[in-house]
Design an enzyme around this catalytic site. Structure first.
Site, PDB file in Angstrom:
ATOM      1  N   PHE A 278      39.229  49.707  36.299  1.00 11.68           N
ATOM      2  CA  PHE A 278      38.241  48.647  36.578  1.00 11.68           C
ATOM      3  C   PHE A 278      36.939  48.937  35.856  1.00 11.68           C
ATOM      4  O   PHE A 278      36.433  50.067  35.866  1.00 11.68           O
ATOM      5  CB  PHE A 278      37.974  48.590  38.081  1.00 11.68           C
ATOM      6  CG  PHE A 278      36.805  47.707  38.477  1.00 11.68           C
ATOM      7  CD1 PHE A 278      36.986  46.344  38.695  1.00 11.68           C
ATOM      8  CD2 PHE A 278      35.520  48.235  38.636  1.00 11.68           C
ATOM      9  CE1 PHE A 278      35.914  45.532  39.066  1.00 11.68           C
ATOM     10  CE2 PHE A 278      34.448  47.428  39.008  1.00 11.68           C
ATOM     11  CZ  PHE A 278      34.647  46.072  39.219  1.00 11.68           C
ATOM     12  N   ASP A 365      65.666  31.207  44.938  1.00 12.13           N
ATOM     13  CA  ASP A 365      65.716  31.342  43.483  1.00 12.13           C
ATOM     14  C   ASP A 365      66.953  30.655  42.882  1.00 12.13           C
ATOM     15  O   ASP A 365      68.045  30.785  43.407  1.00 12.13           O
ATOM     16  CB  ASP A 365      65.758  32.854  43.187  1.00 12.13           C
ATOM     17  CG  ASP A 365      65.468  33.164  41.744  1.00 12.13           C
ATOM     18  OD1 ASP A 365      65.340  32.239  40.941  1.00 12.13           O
ATOM     19  OD2 ASP A 365      65.357  34.365  41.435  1.00 12.13           O
ATOM     20  N   ARG A 441      62.547  43.655  35.877  1.00 13.86           N
ATOM     21  CA  ARG A 441      63.561  42.632  36.199  1.00 13.86           C
ATOM     22  C   ARG A 441      63.722  41.669  35.016  1.00 13.86           C
ATOM     23  O   ARG A 441      63.913  40.479  35.202  1.00 13.86           O
ATOM     24  CB  ARG A 441      63.169  41.864  37.462  1.00 13.86           C
ATOM     25  CG  ARG A 441      64.359  41.306  38.235  1.00 13.86           C
ATOM     26  CD  ARG A 441      63.931  40.307  39.320  1.00 13.86           C
ATOM     27  NE  ARG A 441      65.032  40.009  40.198  1.00 13.86           N
ATOM     28  CZ  ARG A 441      65.072  38.955  41.018  1.00 13.86           C
ATOM     29  NH1 ARG A 441      64.057  38.136  41.099  1.00 13.86           N
ATOM     30  NH2 ARG A 441      66.104  38.744  41.775  1.00 13.86           N
ATOM     31  N   CYS A 524      55.564  36.506  49.344  1.00 20.82           N
ATOM     32  CA  CYS A 524      56.683  37.411  49.109  1.00 20.82           C
ATOM     33  C   CYS A 524      56.392  38.151  47.814  1.00 20.82           C
ATOM     34  O   CYS A 524      55.776  37.593  46.905  1.00 20.82           O
ATOM     35  CB  CYS A 524      57.977  36.606  48.969  1.00 20.82           C
ATOM     36  SG  CYS A 524      59.438  37.598  48.654  1.00 20.82           S
ATOM     37  N   SER A 525      56.793  39.404  47.738  1.00 22.89           N
ATOM     38  CA  SER A 525      56.743  40.093  46.460  1.00 22.89           C
ATOM     39  C   SER A 525      57.847  41.134  46.504  1.00 22.89           C
ATOM     40  O   SER A 525      57.637  42.236  46.998  1.00 22.89           O
ATOM     41  CB  SER A 525      55.373  40.748  46.247  1.00 22.89           C
ATOM     42  OG  SER A 525      55.387  41.494  45.046  1.00 22.89           O
ATOM     43  N   GLY A 527      60.164  41.127  48.608  1.00 26.85           N
ATOM     44  CA  GLY A 527      60.004  41.465  50.024  1.00 26.85           C
ATOM     45  C   GLY A 527      58.529  41.643  50.321  1.00 26.85           C
ATOM     46  O   GLY A 527      57.702  40.783  50.000  1.00 26.85           O
ATOM     47  N   ASP A 532      49.421  41.972  52.525  1.00 29.40           N
ATOM     48  CA  ASP A 532      48.054  42.450  52.734  1.00 29.40           C
ATOM     49  C   ASP A 532      47.229  41.337  53.359  1.00 29.40           C
ATOM     50  O   ASP A 532      47.629  40.168  53.372  1.00 29.40           O
ATOM     51  CB  ASP A 532      47.444  42.931  51.405  1.00 29.40           C
ATOM     52  CG  ASP A 532      47.450  41.853  50.335  1.00 29.40           C
ATOM     53  OD1 ASP A 532      46.798  40.815  50.538  1.00 29.40           O
ATOM     54  OD2 ASP A 532      48.105  42.045  49.285  1.00 29.40           O
ATOM     55  N   GLU A 612      80.059  34.048  67.127  1.00 29.69           N
ATOM     56  CA  GLU A 612      78.759  34.265  66.467  1.00 29.69           C
ATOM     57  C   GLU A 612      77.968  32.958  66.379  1.00 29.69           C
ATOM     58  O   GLU A 612      76.753  32.951  66.525  1.00 29.69           O
ATOM     59  CB  GLU A 612      78.974  34.882  65.079  1.00 29.69           C
ATOM     60  CG  GLU A 612      79.379  36.352  65.150  1.00 29.69           C
ATOM     61  CD  GLU A 612      79.793  36.927  63.798  1.00 29.69           C
ATOM     62  OE1 GLU A 612      79.640  38.137  63.599  1.00 29.69           O
ATOM     63  OE2 GLU A 612      80.299  36.157  62.941  1.00 29.69           O
TER      64      GLU A 612
HETATM   65  C1  GLA Z   1      62.799  38.552  45.651  1.00 30.36           C
HETATM   66  C2  GLA Z   1      62.651  38.105  47.084  1.00 30.36           C
HETATM   67  C3  GLA Z   1      63.983  37.687  47.646  1.00 30.36           C
HETATM   68  C4  GLA Z   1      64.563  36.581  46.789  1.00 30.36           C
HETATM   69  C5  GLA Z   1      64.656  37.040  45.356  1.00 30.36           C
HETATM   70  C6  GLA Z   1      65.061  35.899  44.449  1.00 30.36           C
HETATM   71  O1  GLA Z   1      63.504  39.742  45.574  1.00 30.36           O
HETATM   72  O2  GLA Z   1      62.066  39.096  47.853  1.00 30.36           O
HETATM   73  O3  GLA Z   1      63.860  37.269  48.983  1.00 30.36           O
HETATM   74  O4  GLA Z   1      63.739  35.447  46.904  1.00 30.36           O
HETATM   75  O5  GLA Z   1      63.426  37.542  44.885  1.00 30.36           O
HETATM   76  O6  GLA Z   1      65.130  36.291  43.125  1.00 30.36           O
END
Ligand code: GLA
Length: 739
Positions: A278, A365, A441, A524-525, A527, A532, A612
């Site tokens: 930074f 996705d 990825r 999401c990132s 998971g 934060d 189930e």
């Molecule tokens: C990330 C997300 C998952 C899913 C995939 C799709 O890993 O955390 O829940 O959405 O991407 O590529």
């Protein structure tokens, strides 16, 4: 009026429900920290912390030949590098002439009856008072405005700093952190939350010894590896007793949280943007606003600290229609189909889901561009009409006709090299000219600091989101930053890019969420890689982890609960054997764990057995019944997962003690084993409670005092429901006050 200024003693006192925060302007004009802890009875601590003397700790110029005063020992509100305090600092600057030793002294203050909005940054909101203290360099017109907003009910102080350059020439910020807390004692622990992809927020408690312990991120996001939330606590502090201080940064980029014990055995914690990587050029007349840090105190242990954060964040951080509204039970197709789906398959999954009571389908996705696997098409946010025939409008009509809502996945900050967007704009990704780029990825990161990039992504997303009646968006981010260089910035401003990236993401979020206020955004990132407090301002829920194994989730959700409310924790029932670990667990256990979050499913419901399917119906009903208790109730961790990993137990109790929900999961079944006794919490001592399992079996009636003081022995694993599933047995027990 929680903020008082004593003109004679020059002390500022911020009063909260159970605590007081006090600081003073000393004889030289320095702003010293006096206290953040249990109440002071309206009094002042001035004079209790007089400066001592130590060799090799210099005195500032204003003290002349007096040797007994040194900034190196005194507790500071905003310590600065270079002026005689050698401990960790909040600010480091290089002035136009190269000098690096500003001395910040008190100039003025004012009290506002509101929470100022920090432009472009997330922040707490709601009724509060704010103290603004302006400090000025003794030698130039460099100013630092310290902000303290008092959320009295939760013993919370939101702190940030605004650095204003009035020096007449450009300056360079080398560090600009948000907050510092000095406690002139030793014997503390630091609790922090480390992890990795599919194993986020593992609790680690470390004694603070001489030197520094810091957790940080230089990954461009807050990351799976460390979380911008730490707790300083007495070595003896437990869930129910002891002093503890929480530090939570409302920021989603590179951060640092550092705990230091110095030569005088005093403890200092600093938190803010990570100075590594930074640097910021501040022109004359410009200002730099740091992110906000929410500091919370509890003198009644770590459990109370967490409950204060839960309420504060639920009510004063999360925003918009969905902040407090009941979230729909969703089915996400990711682990059900991965990339292998089309509209008919999605509708079939939704048909089954709606029969079982599920309320929303989330298309994950793979619905856009040429996205048949994860090597391509990021950036092409145009519906693939081979997969979704007739487009999103048509799909949405079919889903809505089933009485369900529709949600959609995006990963707006990314670009695949194999995409139309990349072919049109190969220079839009982060990359340094003439050098290769790292792939994660198989994808690259867009330069979100650029307005043209954000506008283009915005327009594509806007078109898709306006094409159908969407109720939900999952905003993903699946790699960390490398090659952090922008074509838009001159060479001497590249150090600004990590922060400008975060500001760009916030700007895009703000814009889209303003345009689609009815949409529930889930963060999401990979998971929980960006779980934060900054993101919670934009998303009232975040997918907690890509690990959907309920036994792994117990530890992840346990760690998350220290600083974040249950209503923000995305949690789903997925298939068994689990896709991440191969572990086999009962459907019931998966339901009990996922219910301690924003509940949903992530498997092909058509493949479930009839039994189930009946369990799905019962789980959805139970989740609806318990919704307010789980989300608005008080959350208690009943067993310490850092001390043992055989059993996890936690409880939700209504604030008025009328109801509670006890959850128990066996993580490891042992032979010849006496299950532990749980001391329940949050009950009315002299009232009677009826305990009933989620299968309807009544366990008995006891007083609240008996359940809290004598305790309740965990049932044996072979007594669980459904019968026979002793591996990872789970119990969900309702407590109802009956008189
Ligand atoms: C990330 C997300 C998952 C899913 C995939 C799709 O890993 O955390 O829940 O959405 O991407 O590529």
């Amino acid at each position: 009026m929680p903020i008082f200024f004593d003109e004679n003693k020059k002390t500022f006192t911020l009063e909260t429900a159970h605590a007081a925060y006090q600081m003073m302007v000393d004889r030289d004009g320095f702003l010293l920290h006096l206290h953040f802890g249990d109440k002071l009875g309206g009094g002042s601590c001035a004079g209790l912390i007089d400066a001592g003397y130590m060799d090799f700790s210099p005195a500032p110029d204003i003290e002349g030949t007096n040797r007994t005063y040194t900034l190196d020992l005194l507790p500071q509100e905003y310590p600065v590098f270079g002026a005689g305090d050698y401990r960790s600092h909040c600010m480091a600057v290089t002035l136009a002439d190269g000098a690096r030793n500003p001395e910040l002294i008190y100039a003025s203050h004012r009290i506002l009856d509101e929470k100022p909005v920090l432009e472009g940054l997330p922040g707490l909101h709601g009724a509060c008072e704010t103290l603004e203290i302006t400090l000025r360099d003794r030698w130039t017109d460099l100013e630092v405005v310290l902000l303290y907003s008092v959320f009295a009910e939760y013993d919370a102080i939101a702190r940030s700093a605004r650095i204003v350059n009035r020096t007449g020439a450009p300056i360079r910020l080398n560090a600009a952190l948000s907050a510092c807390l000095d406690v002139p004692e030793s014997g503390f622990d630091l609790i922090h939350f480390w992890g990795r992809h599919v194993m986020e927020r593992q609790v680690e408690r470390t004694p603070i010894t001489h030197g520094k312990i810091s957790v940080d991120s230089v990954r461009g996001t807050s990351s799976h590896q460390h979380n911008p939330f730490v707790i300083l606590c007495d070595h003896m502090a437990t869930e129910d007793a002891g002093r503890c201080w929480g530090f939570s940064l409302l920021y989603s980029g590179n951060f640092v949280a550092c705990a230091e014990e110095d030569q005088s055995c005093s403890c200092r914690v600093t938190m803010g943007i990570n100075p590594t990587g930074f640097e910021w050029r501040l022109e004359n007349g410009e200002s730099f606003q740091t992110p906000e840090a929410a500091l919370v105190y509890s003198g009644e242990g770590i459990g109370a600290l967490s409950r204060r954060y839960h309420k504060l964040y639920r009510r004063n951080l999360c925003r918009g229609e969905w902040a407090l509204k009941q979230r729909p039970v969703l089915i996400n197709n990711w682990e059900a189909t991965y990339f292998d789906f089309d509209d008919d398959k999605l509708v079939k999954i939704a048909e089954q889901a709606s029969e079982l009571g599920v309320e929303m389908l989330v298309v994950d996705d793979g619905w856009f561009g040429n996205r048949f696997d994860d090597n391509r098409a990021l950036g092409d946010w145009i519906v693939n009409t081979e997969k979704v025939r007739g487009g999103m409008g048509k799909l949405c009509e079919r889903i809505n006709a089933l009485g369900m809502k529709l949600g959609l996945w995006f990963e707006p900050e990314m670009i695949s090299e194999d995409s139309e967007l990349y072919r049109a704009h190969p220079d839009w990704c982060l990359h340094a000219p003439g050098r290769g780029t790292s792939r994660g990825r198989n994808q690259l990161v867009l330069d979100m600091s650029r307005k043209d990039v954000r506008d283009c992504i915005h327009d594509m997303m806007y078109t898709v989101l306006s094409s159908a009646n969407f109720a939900y968006v999952k905003w993903d981010m699946n790699r960390h930053l490398t090659d952090v260089w922008s074509a838009e910035l001159p060479a001497d401003r590249q150090g600004e890019l990590y922060h400008r990236f975060v500001l760009g993401v916030y700007e895009l979020l703000e814009r889209l969420e303003g345009e689609f206020p009815q949409i529930l955004f889930e963060g999401c990132s990979g998971g929980g890689g960006r779980f934060d407090a900054g993101m919670l301002y934009y998303h009232p829920q975040i997918w907690c982890s890509d690990d959907t194994d309920p036994i792994e989730r117990l530890e992840i959700q346990y760690g998350t609960s220290f600083g974040y409310p249950i209503s923000t924790v995305g949690a789903h029932v997925s298939a068994s054997p689990n896709h991440q670990t191969g572990r086999v667990t009962s459907f019931h256990t998966r339901g009990v764990v996922a219910m301690s979050g924003t509940f949903g499913y992530e498997l092909d419901l058509r493949k479930l057995s009839e039994d189930e399917k009946e369990q799905v119906k019962a789980q959805v009903k139970q989740y609806h019944k318990q919704y307010s208790l789980i989300n608005d109730g008080d959350y208690y961790r009943l067993l310490d997962l850092t001390a043992q990993k055989d059993i996890s137990a936690w409880e939700f109790a209504a604030e008025d003690g009328s109801r509670a929900l006890l959850n128990i999961v066996y993580m490891h079944v042992r032979g010849n084993f006496q299950p532990p006794v749980l001391h329940l919490r949050g009950l009315t001592p002299d009232a009677s409670y009826r305990l009933t399992e989620d299968n309807g079996r009544e366990i008995g009636v006891w007083t609240g005092a008996a359940l809290m003081n004598a305790g309740f022995r965990v049932p044996r694993s072979n007594a669980c429901y459904p019968a026979g599933a002793t591996d990872y047995a789970a119990f969900q027990i309702e407590l109802e006050r009956i008189g």
